[in-house]
Structure formats: C-alpha cells, structure tokens
Design a protein around this motif. Structure first.
Motif, PDB file in Angstrom:
ATOM      1  N   ASN A 281       0.779  -1.281  -0.039  1.00  0.00           N
ATOM      2  CA  ASN A 281      -0.003  -0.191  -0.138  1.00  0.00           C
ATOM      3  C   ASN A 281       0.922   1.119  -0.026  1.00  0.00           C
ATOM      4  O   ASN A 281       1.849   1.385   0.651  1.00  0.00           O
ATOM      5  N   PHE A 282       0.512   2.148  -0.619  1.00  0.00           N
ATOM      6  CA  PHE A 282       0.881   3.434  -0.589  1.00  0.00           C
ATOM      7  C   PHE A 282       2.373   3.968  -1.549  1.00  0.00           C
ATOM      8  O   PHE A 282       2.957   4.916  -1.730  1.00  0.00           O
ATOM      9  N   THR A 283       2.785   2.776  -2.267  1.00  0.00           N
ATOM     10  CA  THR A 283       4.068   2.695  -2.919  1.00  0.00           C
ATOM     11  C   THR A 283       3.609   3.393  -4.155  1.00  0.00           C
ATOM     12  O   THR A 283       2.729   3.174  -5.013  1.00  0.00           O
ATOM     13  N   ILE A 284       4.420   4.490  -4.402  1.00  0.00           N
ATOM     14  CA  ILE A 284       4.214   5.228  -5.637  1.00  0.00           C
ATOM     15  C   ILE A 284       5.137   5.268  -6.794  1.00  0.00           C
ATOM     16  O   ILE A 284       6.566   4.775  -6.534  1.00  0.00           O
ATOM     17  N   TYR A 285       4.812   5.465  -8.089  1.00  0.00           N
ATOM     18  CA  TYR A 285       5.634   5.676  -8.978  1.00  0.00           C
ATOM     19  C   TYR A 285       5.408   6.558  -9.867  1.00  0.00           C
ATOM     20  O   TYR A 285       4.235   6.962 -10.237  1.00  0.00           O
ATOM     21  N   ASN A 286       6.507   7.406 -10.242  1.00  0.00           N
ATOM     22  CA  ASN A 286       6.317   8.621 -11.007  1.00  0.00           C
ATOM     23  C   ASN A 286       6.861   8.364 -12.514  1.00  0.00           C
ATOM     24  O   ASN A 286       8.113   8.018 -12.356  1.00  0.00           O
ATOM     25  N   ASP A 287       6.236   8.940 -13.516  1.00  0.00           N
ATOM     26  CA  ASP A 287       6.933   8.620 -15.007  1.00  0.00           C
ATOM     27  C   ASP A 287       6.417   9.907 -15.770  1.00  0.00           C
ATOM     28  O   ASP A 287       5.216   9.944 -15.959  1.00  0.00           O
ATOM     29  N   PHE A 288       7.121  10.896 -16.131  1.00  0.00           N
ATOM     30  CA  PHE A 288       6.936  12.090 -16.635  1.00  0.00           C
ATOM     31  C   PHE A 288       7.155  11.927 -18.381  1.00  0.00           C
ATOM     32  O   PHE A 288       7.482  12.758 -19.228  1.00  0.00           O
ATOM     33  N   VAL A 289       7.755  10.745 -18.601  1.00  0.00           N
ATOM     34  CA  VAL A 289       7.923  10.202 -20.148  1.00  0.00           C
ATOM     35  C   VAL A 289       6.852   9.378 -20.550  1.00  0.00           C
ATOM     36  O   VAL A 289       6.340   9.566 -21.626  1.00  0.00           O
ATOM     37  N   HIS A 290       6.615   8.321 -19.859  1.00  0.00           N
ATOM     38  CA  HIS A 290       5.597   7.257 -20.402  1.00  0.00           C
ATOM     39  C   HIS A 290       4.388   7.447 -19.246  1.00  0.00           C
ATOM     40  O   HIS A 290       4.572   8.064 -18.130  1.00  0.00           O
ATOM     41  N   ASP A 291       3.259   6.649 -19.758  1.00  0.00           N
ATOM     42  CA  ASP A 291       1.990   6.505 -18.689  1.00  0.00           C
ATOM     43  C   ASP A 291       2.542   5.459 -17.692  1.00  0.00           C
ATOM     44  O   ASP A 291       2.800   4.415 -17.975  1.00  0.00           O
ATOM     45  N   PRO A 292       2.649   6.166 -16.494  1.00  0.00           N
ATOM     46  CA  PRO A 292       3.060   5.359 -15.368  1.00  0.00           C
ATOM     47  C   PRO A 292       2.150   4.050 -15.451  1.00  0.00           C
ATOM     48  O   PRO A 292       2.639   3.119 -14.343  1.00  0.00           O
ATOM     49  N   ARG A 293       1.068   4.102 -15.577  1.00  0.00           N
ATOM     50  CA  ARG A 293       0.059   2.916 -15.450  1.00  0.00           C
ATOM     51  C   ARG A 293       0.542   1.748 -16.364  1.00  0.00           C
ATOM     52  O   ARG A 293       0.297   0.503 -16.293  1.00  0.00           O
ATOM     53  N   GLN A 294       1.636   2.066 -17.133  1.00  0.00           N
ATOM     54  CA  GLN A 294       2.277   1.047 -17.967  1.00  0.00           C
ATOM     55  C   GLN A 294       3.419   0.531 -17.456  1.00  0.00           C
ATOM     56  O   GLN A 294       4.466  -0.154 -17.963  1.00  0.00           O
ATOM     57  N   PHE A 295       3.765   0.616 -16.199  1.00  0.00           N
ATOM     58  CA  PHE A 295       5.141   0.179 -15.341  1.00  0.00           C
ATOM     59  C   PHE A 295       5.100  -1.256 -15.486  1.00  0.00           C
ATOM     60  O   PHE A 295       6.350  -1.513 -15.684  1.00  0.00           O
ATOM     61  N   GLU A 296       4.313  -2.073 -15.376  1.00  0.00           N
ATOM     62  CA  GLU A 296       4.319  -3.578 -15.595  1.00  0.00           C
ATOM     63  C   GLU A 296       5.087  -3.902 -17.013  1.00  0.00           C
ATOM     64  O   GLU A 296       5.856  -4.837 -17.124  1.00  0.00           O
ATOM     65  N   LYS A 297       4.790  -3.050 -18.018  1.00  0.00           N
ATOM     66  CA  LYS A 297       5.142  -3.277 -19.418  1.00  0.00           C
ATOM     67  C   LYS A 297       6.491  -2.573 -19.730  1.00  0.00           C
ATOM     68  O   LYS A 297       7.488  -3.202 -20.305  1.00  0.00           O
TER      69      LYS A 297
END
Length: 213
Positions: free
Chosen positions: A31-47
C-alpha cells in the motif's frame, strides 16, 4: 485515504499508486507505494519497467509499502542473464525449433538469479536498474542511474555502477530501532497521527507509541 485508487494527487497523472495498476500475480506491491513517470504513462509500469519477467521462470517482484520509485527505474529479471555455464553465451535453447532442441530445456538459456525483493520505505532514484536476485532492505536509498547487482542493507544509501555503499542514513542504534518500530505496518490513522514525528526524526516518540501498543 484510499490506497486502492490510481492517482494520489488531483490533476497529477504522472504519479500512481503502483498497487492499483499492476495486474501480474508475480508482481506484489504494498500500500501507498508510488511510481512517477513524466516520459511514459505510469500505468504501463508492468510493461515498461519490469523487463525479461517471463512466466516460465516463476520469479517475483516484491515491493513493500510506502516506497517511492522514480521515472525510468528498471527491474531486470532472469531471462536477461544469458548463461555463463555454457561455452557460449548464445541462447540456443530459446531457438529450439531452429536447432532441433527440446522445448522443455528452454530455461537453460539463462542463469536463474531469483526474485527481486524491495523492502518498505525504499527510495529508488531516476533510471536506477535493479537486477534479479537482489534484496533491498527497508529504508534504503538507491541513487539515480545506479545499477544494483547485490543486496543493499536497510537504511543504506548506494550509488554508482555497480552500486556501492555511500553512507548509512542513521546511526546503528537508530537503524535497529526503526527496524523494530516498522511504522509502515501501523494502522493508517496511527501513521497519520505520527507523521510530524516521522518527518522531524523524533524516534523516541515512535518508540514510546510502539511500547504502548
């Protein structure tokens, strides 16, 4: 507070609660772990960020609670490791059809290093790379563009290629106390009550709270 929602901040679509966007059952996020991405969609972290993570290996990426992962951080798994037990690093078993090999032996193309385990309250800097088989302890800091090839002790700052210890964040006594307190496991309302103590470094207040519990 809702750790199940995707975006923790209004009008900020570059930062996500990672647990809410990961679907792979072999990627476990607290819980509450964050990922920031200003280049790609952060929702695509897994890919985009979890690489060479093939189901055939059954290895896991485990990330604790309250971690902060910066843009472009990568987690490289077993299939990136061409075997060094062979006289050749060429991955013949992957091309079993071409060479008439047994498909059951495909995993012999690489050396299995195992899971990646990230503790709680870990900060992983911009474009850092974490290799398979690595465990990073609670409270550690991974510098920008660091390549982590070995385990990182709790509350240790590392940097470089390959990663080397720069310093411990606190004294040995404070680190030991923090690993006993484990504030990230407290109920959310209790964390909220003690945020000012956490930010100000009033460890004695956290210790006294833990003793009362």
């Amino acid at each position: 507070m809702d750790p199940e929602k995707i975006y923790p901040r209004t009008n900020d679509h570059e930062t996500v609660y990672l647990k809410s966007v990961v679907k792979d059952p072999n990627i476990l996020v607290g819980n509450f772990t964050i990922y920031n991405d200003f280049v790609h969609d952060p929702r695509q972290f897994e890919k985009n960020n979890v690489l060479y993570h093939y189901p055939i290996n059954h290895d896991k990426l485990v990330i604790g609670k309250f971690c902060s992962i910066a843009c472009g951080a990568k987690f490289l798994f077993t299939s990136a490791n061409h075997t060094q037990r062979s006289l050749s690093t060429y991955p013949f078993p992957i091309f079993f059809e071409e060479w008439g090999l047994d498909v059951q032996n495909i995993t012999s193309a690489w050396d299995n290093k195992g899971d990646i385990i990230i503790g709680n309250d870990v900060w992983i800097g911009y474009e850092a790379v974490i290799l398979s088989g690595v465990t990073i302890g609670d409270g550690a800091v991974i510098g920008a563009r660091t390549v982590v090839t070995r385990d990182v002790p709790p509350y240790t700052v590392v940097g470089g290629v390959p990663a080397k210890p720069i310093r411990e964040r606190f004294s040995a006594g404070t680190i030991s106390a923090m690993l006993k307190i484990k504030w990230w496991d407290w109920p959310e309302e209790k964390i909220k009550q003690h945020i000012s103590d956490i930010q100000a470094g009033r460890i004695e207040r956290l210790q006294s709270f833990g003793e009362r519990e």
